[in-house]
Motif scaffolding. Sequence first.
Motif, PDB file in Angstrom:
ATOM      1  N   GLU A  37       4.976  -1.625   4.329  1.00  0.00           N
ATOM      2  CA  GLU A  37       4.036  -2.458   5.094  1.00  0.00           C
ATOM      3  C   GLU A  37       2.667  -2.453   4.446  1.00  0.00           C
ATOM      4  OE1 GLU A  37       1.074  -3.536   8.248  1.00  0.00           O
ATOM      5  OE2 GLU A  37       1.173  -1.729   7.059  1.00  0.00           O
ATOM      6  N   GLU A  38       2.244  -1.271   4.010  1.00  0.00           N
ATOM      7  CA  GLU A  38       0.893  -1.130   3.441  1.00  0.00           C
ATOM      8  C   GLU A  38       0.764  -1.867   2.105  1.00  0.00           C
ATOM      9  OE1 GLU A  38      -1.324   0.006   5.253  1.00  0.00           O
ATOM     10  OE2 GLU A  38      -0.555   1.604   6.531  1.00  0.00           O
ATOM     11  N   TYR A  42      -9.299   4.386  10.367  1.00  0.00           N
ATOM     12  CA  TYR A  42      -8.303   3.548   9.695  1.00  0.00           C
ATOM     13  C   TYR A  42      -8.203   3.888   8.196  1.00  0.00           C
ATOM     14  CZ  TYR A  42      -6.127  -0.846   8.187  1.00  0.00           C
ATOM     15  OH  TYR A  42      -5.298  -1.788   7.640  1.00  0.00           O
ATOM     16  N   HIS A  43      -6.999   4.151   7.721  1.00  0.00           N
ATOM     17  CA  HIS A  43      -6.746   4.479   6.307  1.00  0.00           C
ATOM     18  C   HIS A  43      -7.694   5.578   5.812  1.00  0.00           C
ATOM     19  CE1 HIS A  43      -4.383   0.584   5.251  1.00  0.00           C
ATOM     20  NE2 HIS A  43      -3.998   1.131   6.385  1.00  0.00           N
ATOM     21  N   HIS A  76       2.868   4.830   4.516  1.00  0.00           N
ATOM     22  CA  HIS A  76       1.408   4.846   4.641  1.00  0.00           C
ATOM     23  C   HIS A  76       0.777   4.827   3.247  1.00  0.00           C
ATOM     24  CE1 HIS A  76      -2.268   4.950   6.784  1.00  0.00           C
ATOM     25  NE2 HIS A  76      -2.622   6.153   6.384  1.00  0.00           N
ATOM     26  N   ASP A  85      -1.651   5.362  12.136  1.00  0.00           N
ATOM     27  CA  ASP A  85      -1.114   4.271  11.301  1.00  0.00           C
ATOM     28  C   ASP A  85      -0.023   4.827  10.391  1.00  0.00           C
ATOM     29  OD1 ASP A  85      -0.660   2.012   9.820  1.00  0.00           O
ATOM     30  OD2 ASP A  85      -2.570   2.046   8.775  1.00  0.00           O
TER      31      ASP A  85
HETATM   32 ZN   LIG Z   1      -2.193   0.653   7.481  1.00  0.00          ZN
END
Ligand SMILES: [Zn+2]
Length: 379
Positions: A247-248, A347-348, A200, A215
Amino acid sequence: MKKILLIALLCLPMLSQGQDTSFARRIIRDLSSPAMYGRSCGHSGDSIAAEYLRNEMRSLGLRPLVENYFQPVYYDVYDIDSCDLTIGKRQYKPYEEFRIYSAKRYATEKHLKKAKKKKLVDGVWYIGVDKLHTYSPVAGPYERNPYCVEILNSCFPRSFKKLSANIDLIHNTDYKSQNIMGFFRGEVDTMIVFTAHYDHCGTMGEHVYFPGAHDNASGVAAVLDLARIASASKPHYTLVYMLFCGEESGLKGSKTAVENSPIDLSKVKALVNIDMFCGGEKGLMVFNANADDTKPYIDRLETINEKWELVPAIKRRDNSPNSDHYPFSSQCPAMFFITMGGPNGNYHDPADTCKSCGLQYYVNNMRMILGMLGMDFEQ
Ligand SMILES: [Zn+2]
């Protein structure tokens, strides 16, 4: 009619009883805890998470797909070690009032021209904005300098006379992280693959970290839960479980998993990637739902939902490089599942905590996926 319904009910293994959210809740809680530091390079949060997940795979009885379950992945990553900003007597709140970004990306000439409030101090642009950009390591300062600091216009200071900024960025151009991979051997070599990213956004100094419960601790929990459910009986297909890092920072883990694949991708019958799986009061969205090799799965998903009304809606989307299914999608039928609607933290956002993670639709979302794949749902 009644008879047909009864047969259908008996034939639909996904409707077995006993599924609950306690396993998923534990995984989400642990991954999103402060001890994981937002699962990026700062404090080696990603490695702490990876060790935890490897233990989970072991205790589920998964066999290692690669040596010791870990596939090394190297990539460019940054995190924020400290970010104290004081102007005059006012100390600014990280994330809420200011954020740090790559100057290359955000302090462009066009951007600066447009900004009503801006100030260059010691080579760093302080830019006033009405709304702070979404926090993302991809937008980070890939060179140690320059970076820029966005401050909400409503908080923008009149004078920068007494500025003291202690901003310490960790930037590692060759950071070593790892994918975690396990499998259950089936009766046949043909594989079904389940994937989710566990990394993350790390930390923003000492006092702010990104829990990443939705997430994507939720997707990781679902993938491990699918392994837990499958562990009860010998599967027909070989079942593979991959948890990705990076992924981030731009799908780094899944790209490595394809470029350096430990499995024969031509033998993958279906790949299900799960990214952001809590909430779901508006239903499920599936990316890469319209390709020739994935469409039959989504048709089946819709048929199941028409009959059983497990989720409020299903939305089909074309392929997009927005999650870890993407690097696989040219090699095998790869689909990306994401929930629509809350409840979840933003989100984030540091508010993306376990507490804000609603799992009311979790069991039905799992049933949808298992039903689509024609798999048992026994526990
Ligand atoms: Zn993300």
